[in-house]
Enzyme design. Sequence first.
Site, short mmCIF file in Angstrom:
data_model
loop_
_atom_site.label_atom_id
_atom_site.label_comp_id
_atom_site.label_asym_id
_atom_site.label_seq_id
_atom_site.Cartn_x
_atom_site.Cartn_y
_atom_site.Cartn_z
N CYS A 268 0.83 -1.21 0.00
CA CYS A 268 0.00 0.00 0.00
C CYS A 268 0.86 1.26 0.00
O CYS A 268 0.46 2.29 -0.55
CB CYS A 268 -0.97 0.01 1.17
SG CYS A 268 -0.19 -0.09 2.80
N HIS B 245 -1.34 1.84 7.51
CA HIS B 245 -1.87 1.64 6.16
C HIS B 245 -1.78 2.95 5.38
O HIS B 245 -1.99 4.03 5.94
CB HIS B 245 -3.32 1.16 6.21
CG HIS B 245 -3.94 0.97 4.86
ND1 HIS B 245 -3.50 0.00 3.99
CD2 HIS B 245 -4.94 1.63 4.22
CE1 HIS B 245 -4.23 0.06 2.86
NE2 HIS B 245 -5.10 1.05 2.99
#
Length: 928
Positions: A329, A869
């Site tokens: 990510c 994230h």
Amino acid sequence: MTIPDSSGNHYMMENGSIELPCKPEEERRIVQELTAKAESNLREGNLYYVISSRWFTAWQRYTGQTEGAFPFEDHSIQSQSLIPSNAEDRPGPIDNSDIIVNGGDNKNDDPQLLRTLEEGRDYVLVPQEVWEKLLKWYKGGPALPRKMISVGDQHKQFIVEVFPLCLRLIDSRDQGEVAVRLSKKASLYDLYVKVCQLKGLHTEKARIWDYFNKQKHTILISSSQTLEESNLQMDQDILLDVPAEGFGMDSTGNGLALVPVEPIRSSFSIAGGPTMSNGNLSGYSSNGYQRTTSTSTYGDMEDGYDGMKSVTRADRGGLAGLQNLGNTCFMNSALQCLVHTPHLVEYFLQDYSDEINRNNPLGMHGELALAFGDLLRKLWSSGRTPVAPRAFKGKLARFAPQFSGYNQHDSQELLAFLLDGLHEDLNRVKQKPYIETKDSDGRPDEEVADEFWRYHKARNDSVIVDICQGQYKSTLVCPVCDKISVTFDPFMYLSLPLPSTATRSMTITVFYGDGSGLPMPFTVSVLKQGCCKDLNQALAVACCLRSDEYLLLAEVYEHRIYRYLENPSEPLATIKDDEHIVAYRLLKREAASTRLEICHRYQETERKLFLTPLVTILEDAQSGADIDLAVNRMLSPLRRKTFTTSTTTHSSGENGSALCAMEEQTDNSGSQLGASIQSTEETEPDGMSSRELSFRLCITDDKGYGCRPIVKDSPIRPGRIVKVMLDWTEKEHEQYDSSYLKDLPEVHKSGILAKKTKQEAISLFSCLDAFLKEEPLGPDDMWYCPRCKEHRQASKKLDLWRLPDILVFHLKRFSYSRWLKNKLDTFVNFPIHNLDLSKYVKSKDASEGSHIYELYAISNHYGGLGGGHYSAYCKLIDDNRWYHFDDAHVSPVNESEIKTSAAYVLFYRRVKPTSSGIVGEPSGHMAS
């Protein structure tokens, strides 16, 4: 559990008694020597073993491992215990059950590590020779061997492959699944051998497909090509086919590469040939297959660069997500911001083949630029279909091995690498000239700045320089001779500190080493990245330290001095907020003197330690009577019957201001308070005429053991430190107020009050101000003054001089050091429209263009370190709308929602002024 034998030579284990060849300190020495030997002989194929940090830390404590002595030691774990090493029991058998799947319950011969493990926090790596020693001494396990491999194309590095590539093999005959684990450096031939052994097949009768996302992409031909070069990803599927006899064979019986037909998604290729999708050839053949003579289905076919053509964006281009290939990510977030940069979209959708620089030794033979361009074209031509960036990730692993594997990384670090790598791959300068820069020597800034920029452009000329590079003015001033040096340096992005966290508030309790006053806490503000010297200087100002005094910093733990902070360059990051730090005001002495350290014990309760230790200086101490006098002097401010006006002054005022005012009224001979107390000290304490002292004192060794009572005539051996225990009886409690030595404040109290106080938002402008402010260089970044001919800690001031069309701000939310890792979730208020930087730009050249910017992309980071994230907010200029790019998922988002405390990297583009002088369209606006 194993228990040390009383003799110290044998240790009882569950299977009986075994004789050890050495004591704990000898174990430590052997392991350190074996480790150093292994580290000096690094090579591919060396074996390392994974050991649970939980067990290994227990071994370190048992053997008295000092901080930083072992290369794999993790301080965050080690610091959880401050118990002296000699108080630790010998650890039991090696126990790796907490780091393997199912805790080792199954009897699998090949136990697997948990995927969430982090080196240092969860496990350590030790060389094979160290493992064999530890196993001989302790038994246990299971053994978790891992090989060292070489990664990187240009800058090779050795790493231990802790997590080999795991592939899910699906048998097309019965749809059965089995895991196949091999090193990513293993060849496709090795893969065929392993698969055929599992399935009982001859290698010539098997066909293995790249079956990513449960779709046939291409046949993996048995060859020397590695699994990494084949772009195979962790946990992806591969498909085993066993074709009918004769199918897929040429006349010699050799297997042919069979490449499947896929629906054509776009009308272009970076090479102008058949369309490629992540390195997969999509052609057409009447029988559904076509032959290829290349043995490198991903590599060579992808890199057919000649004949590049311009392409047109799809109607809904720019709305494709990027599939997560396993903790990628961070990469997806950075890539989405770059592929939504209008200038780069225009550039990479055109034919840029003439600008590929294949021979630049600082570049990547043009391969990174071509891989990025190919990925950008896919994303802008595939509508909303997510793209799996496998080929790009493969290139990244080759040229930047620090981003290989499947761990989470930093999107800004990747962005910095990409911008620099794209620049070198697209550098129009084929032969870089050597240019020696000149000092400013008082010339006008405009002349010097233009000269530096010309020199820079003579060696660096690419689309990245055109749109992303600016220039700042750097001014250095020598603190000794006032020599001024001005340079003008290029920048690709600006890394801005968060000013609310640039400093750190620390509370330190100051004690008088001559017994002239009561202890007092002082709260000072220091640079978070500062060192003990900075703390010392701040405290010296706060407590009005005299010129003939110095401060000795120490950490107090469980009523002992745990450590002295005597190294002025020791980082303040080693001091945690919940620790108790004290400073002793001591007189400077030229001659060698002895430091007396006084600890306190309850006489009534098994002599348990309490209160805060005191430290003073002994001069010419020869007997117990001298120590008794020193203890009396140190306790004199606590006498219940001698509270004077001067003493009260010490406890009043804000942060010692009243004390400072009082000391300023005295001369160099000492304070009035000191004189008044000295008059009481000259009287011999009660009991000094007899053999017994006025206090019950014991002398101890360095670790506080082996107490020996002190009497008046006890001889004192001179040394650097003398440690004594003072036993408090009823007499001491009646005579002295011990409350002043209780309850030391923590360095920083982060309790209920701190949580109730909401942190103020800071602006992007305050971050920029903190970045541009004048400050001294660090002790490790000294400047060589050409006038003094010596390295000096000069002051440095930055100013913006030339701004690029694309301006990138990196908010420094992460701070890493050997002792501390931290993530700052401070909300930064940044403009979306009309970011005006005019007041920050020192150049008066009107031709540089507007200084007004508009936001178009944000790389976000959510969560803490390690488990966070990344995602991205990007604006599609054509429809003037923002979208949230969260890996493969893309969704519209309101502009009012994009300002969050997760903003990490901000992307702005210059707004062009119109002919009327009114700000108009952003520069680089894309036409449909």
